[in-house]
Design a protein around this motif. Structure first.
Motif, PDB file in Angstrom:
ATOM      1  N   PHE A 195      33.631  23.441  54.727  1.00  0.00           N
ATOM      2  CA  PHE A 195      32.120  23.692  54.671  1.00  0.00           C
ATOM      3  C   PHE A 195      31.865  24.269  56.178  1.00  0.00           C
ATOM      4  N   CYS A 196      32.651  24.805  56.900  1.00  0.00           N
ATOM      5  CA  CYS A 196      32.718  24.875  58.163  1.00  0.00           C
ATOM      6  C   CYS A 196      33.083  26.465  58.623  1.00  0.00           C
ATOM      7  N   PHE A 197      34.161  26.896  58.398  1.00  0.00           N
ATOM      8  CA  PHE A 197      34.982  28.163  58.917  1.00  0.00           C
ATOM      9  C   PHE A 197      35.054  29.159  57.927  1.00  0.00           C
ATOM     10  N   PRO A 198      34.360  30.642  58.018  1.00  0.00           N
ATOM     11  CA  PRO A 198      34.811  31.720  57.166  1.00  0.00           C
ATOM     12  C   PRO A 198      36.337  32.066  56.926  1.00  0.00           C
ATOM     13  N   PRO A 199      36.769  31.836  55.992  1.00  0.00           N
ATOM     14  CA  PRO A 199      38.272  32.081  55.745  1.00  0.00           C
ATOM     15  C   PRO A 199      38.723  33.385  56.208  1.00  0.00           C
ATOM     16  N   VAL A 215      29.862  38.095  57.245  1.00  0.00           N
ATOM     17  CA  VAL A 215      30.432  36.852  57.873  1.00  0.00           C
ATOM     18  C   VAL A 215      29.924  35.773  56.766  1.00  0.00           C
ATOM     19  N   ILE A 216      28.707  35.566  56.510  1.00  0.00           N
ATOM     20  CA  ILE A 216      28.272  34.456  55.363  1.00  0.00           C
ATOM     21  C   ILE A 216      27.339  35.144  54.735  1.00  0.00           C
ATOM     22  N   ASP A 217      27.370  35.110  53.537  1.00  0.00           N
ATOM     23  CA  ASP A 217      26.199  35.413  52.557  1.00  0.00           C
ATOM     24  C   ASP A 217      26.029  34.157  51.682  1.00  0.00           C
ATOM     25  N   VAL A 218      24.893  33.551  51.776  1.00  0.00           N
ATOM     26  CA  VAL A 218      24.560  32.392  50.872  1.00  0.00           C
ATOM     27  C   VAL A 218      23.762  32.904  49.635  1.00  0.00           C
ATOM     28  N   GLN A 219      24.281  32.596  48.620  1.00  0.00           N
ATOM     29  CA  GLN A 219      23.631  32.931  47.246  1.00  0.00           C
ATOM     30  C   GLN A 219      23.329  31.686  46.408  1.00  0.00           C
TER      31      GLN A 219
END
Length: 534
Positions: free
Chosen positions: A356-360, A343-347
């Motif tokens: 800056f809010c919704f996974p596309p 879903v989200i993987d911050v690197q």
């Protein structure tokens, strides 16, 4: 039956998320890992890993009219730049006024956020939590999720040669609360962000000597505007200034700003000037550092080369010895380890989210990450707009663009940041304040309609155009409009001036009378000249 929304975090963004869910008829459940609301603005002496907290002396860098929630003005009695105790009290009052605390579960840590087995059909989520008091774990299903943990998370501690050999105290700014124990000590502060500068200034009042180490320096902005002493962000966050700036080339804006900042004090003389111009790195806001430097209490040093057992060597071959303590104001690494990596993987502090809010790439837009941006202004109003948008998307009242359009917007913003800002881990989530809020407002349908107001309400239209873009401006029209927004906009300066009204002062000499006095003086001089020489 109302949709259930999990709100993760009870700080400034989490409170707005609860309120926006209630406004849209959703059922919020807020999980707060500590025993109080307010997030980093709830001051505690206790240090908790992963839980950011202000210093005891912290004063907010944005003025009250620019940082408040859009339908709840900060009391006129509060100072324009508030100590953290005022900020926390405001959050408490906001929560009480709108009945938000009924929806907060304290001491509850979210350990896992996963898509439910039927996600493709329902868009629902499984939330696993742990009760910090009992240790009990539980799982619940939610229709949507707002992640409101922000971007001040785990300590960023860069590798420094010899740091393990240093015999003095080493502390990250995350763990700093007061200067106790550092009185009459020789201290090195590493880092020129807002935390580093605030630390250096505070310690300079009690420590024997403070050395402020900076890799590249920076441009120092001020809370108090020169000339009239009003909050600077009130004057430079107007829609007119934003429009004019958009038509000017960036290099010209940067040079004009550079000249203005150097009029306050010479950044080159004070050894703070970086190679890059203003607006190419996140601004540092502090009114006291120049005084600390000119009095010798703070000495500005180059980047750290290595540590010795009792000192520091810098990259310009200078060195200081007999150092008692080192404070690392080296920022944070943020992420969401409790959310599925798919879903989200911050690197390296890089996120790829629409607005800056919704996974596309998700099949359903049922999760939103709130406050994961770095604005050139107050984060609270923009985060609140994200919450308003997310709540309407969850409810089905607002639609996001197509997947390809969202990716196009993400890449466009990434390119703009890369071209403008210094390439560091710190500059990955930068946004320009007014344009970013206007984008969110357009998606909600609440951007102020200045054109239509020119005929129907010219006074309000003129204020919206030339005055500060206060949060209330996004409550005038459209979904979520507030009946008190117009009055709040027009009385902004009354609340700004009120805290100054602590004693009577002589009546101000009217500008027209001053002009008349000048003209009379000139006339008298001319008459005297004629009388003497004729």
């Amino acid at each position: 039956m109302a949709k259930r929304v999990a709100v993760i975090g009870g700080g400034c963004s989490g409170l707005a998320a609860i309120k926006c869910c209630l406004d849209e008829g959703l059922e919020p459940v807020c999980f707060e890992r500590s025993d109080e609301l307010g997030g980093l603005w709830h001051y505690t002496e206790q240090v908790t890993d992963g839980q950011a907290c202000v210093m005891r002396s912290t004063v907010i860098n944005t003025s009250k009219e620019m940082m408040c929630y859009s339908d709840y003005p900060i009391p006129k009695e509060y100072p324009n730049f508030m100590h953290n105790t005022y900020v926390w009290q405001y959050f408490q009052d906001y929560a009480k006024h709108f009945g938000l605390t009924d929806y907060i579960r304290y001491n509850m840590e979210v350990v896992s956020v996963k898509r439910a087995p039927d996600f493709l059909e329902s868009g629902r989520w499984l939330i696993d939590t742990r009760d910090h008091k009992t240790g009990d774990t539980s799982r619940e299903t939610f229709d949507a999720v707002m992640v409101c943990t922000g971007h001040h998370a785990d300590k960023n501690v860069p590798h420094f040669a010899g740091l393990s050999d240093f015999q003095g105290k080493v502390q990250h700014s995350h763990d700093y609360r007061t200067a106790q124990g550092l009185e009459d000590k020789r201290v090195v502060v590493v880092g020129f962000g807002n935390s580093g500068v605030d630390l250096a200034v505070e310690l300079s009042k009690v420590s024997k000597q403070v050395y402020l180490s900076t890799r590249r320096g920076g441009w120092l902005f001020h809370r108090v505007n020169e000339g009239n002493g009003l909050p600077s962000d009130l004057l430079f966050s107007s829609r007119l200034v934003s429009v004019i700036r958009s038509f000017l080339p960036l290099w010209l804006v940067q040079q004009l700003l550079k000249a203005k900042l150097n009029r306050k004090f010479d950044h080159y003389l004070y050894r703070l000037a970086p190679e890059d111009p203003p607006l190419s790195q996140h601004p540092v806001i502090n009114d006291d550092l120049p005084n600390a430097i000119i009095t010798g209490r703070v000495k500005v040093m180059a980047d750290v080369k290595k540590f010795t057992s009792h000192g520091v060597e810098f990259v310009d071959e200078s060195a200081v010895d007999n150092i008692d303590a080192v404070l690392l104001a080296t920022g944070y690494i943020f992420g969401f380890p409790f959310v599925e990596k798919e879903v989200i993987d911050v690197q390296q502090n890089r996120i790829r989210l629409y607005q800056f809010c919704f996974p596309p790439d998700l099949q359903h837009n049922t999760i939103a990450f709130i406050g994961c941006f770095q604005p050139l202004g107050a984060i609270m109003p923009a985060a609140e707009l994200q919450c308003r948008l997310a709540a309407r998307v969850f409810k089905g009242e607002a639609q996001l663009p197509s997947r390809s359009e969202m990716w196009e917007d993400i890449r466009k913003k990434e390119s703009e940041v890369a071209q403008r800002y210094v390439h560091t881990q710190r500059h990955t989530i930068q946004v320009d304040w007014v344009p970013f809020m206007d984008e969110l407002a357009n998606l909600i349908g609440c951007k102020p309609q200045i054109g239509s107001l020119l005929l129907s309400d010219p006074k309000l239209a003129w204020t919206l155009l030339t005055g500060p873009v206060t949060p209330y401006t996004y409550r005038l029209h459209g979904p979520g409009s507030w009946a008190g927004a117009r009055e709040a906009v027009l009385t902004t300066m009354d609340r700004v001036r009120f805290p100054f009204s602590t004693k009577p002062v002589p009546r101000r000499f009217d500008a027209n009378l001053r002009l008349l006095a000048h003209l009379l003086a000139i006339a008298v001089v001319i008459i005297l000249i004629l009388f003497i020489f004729l």
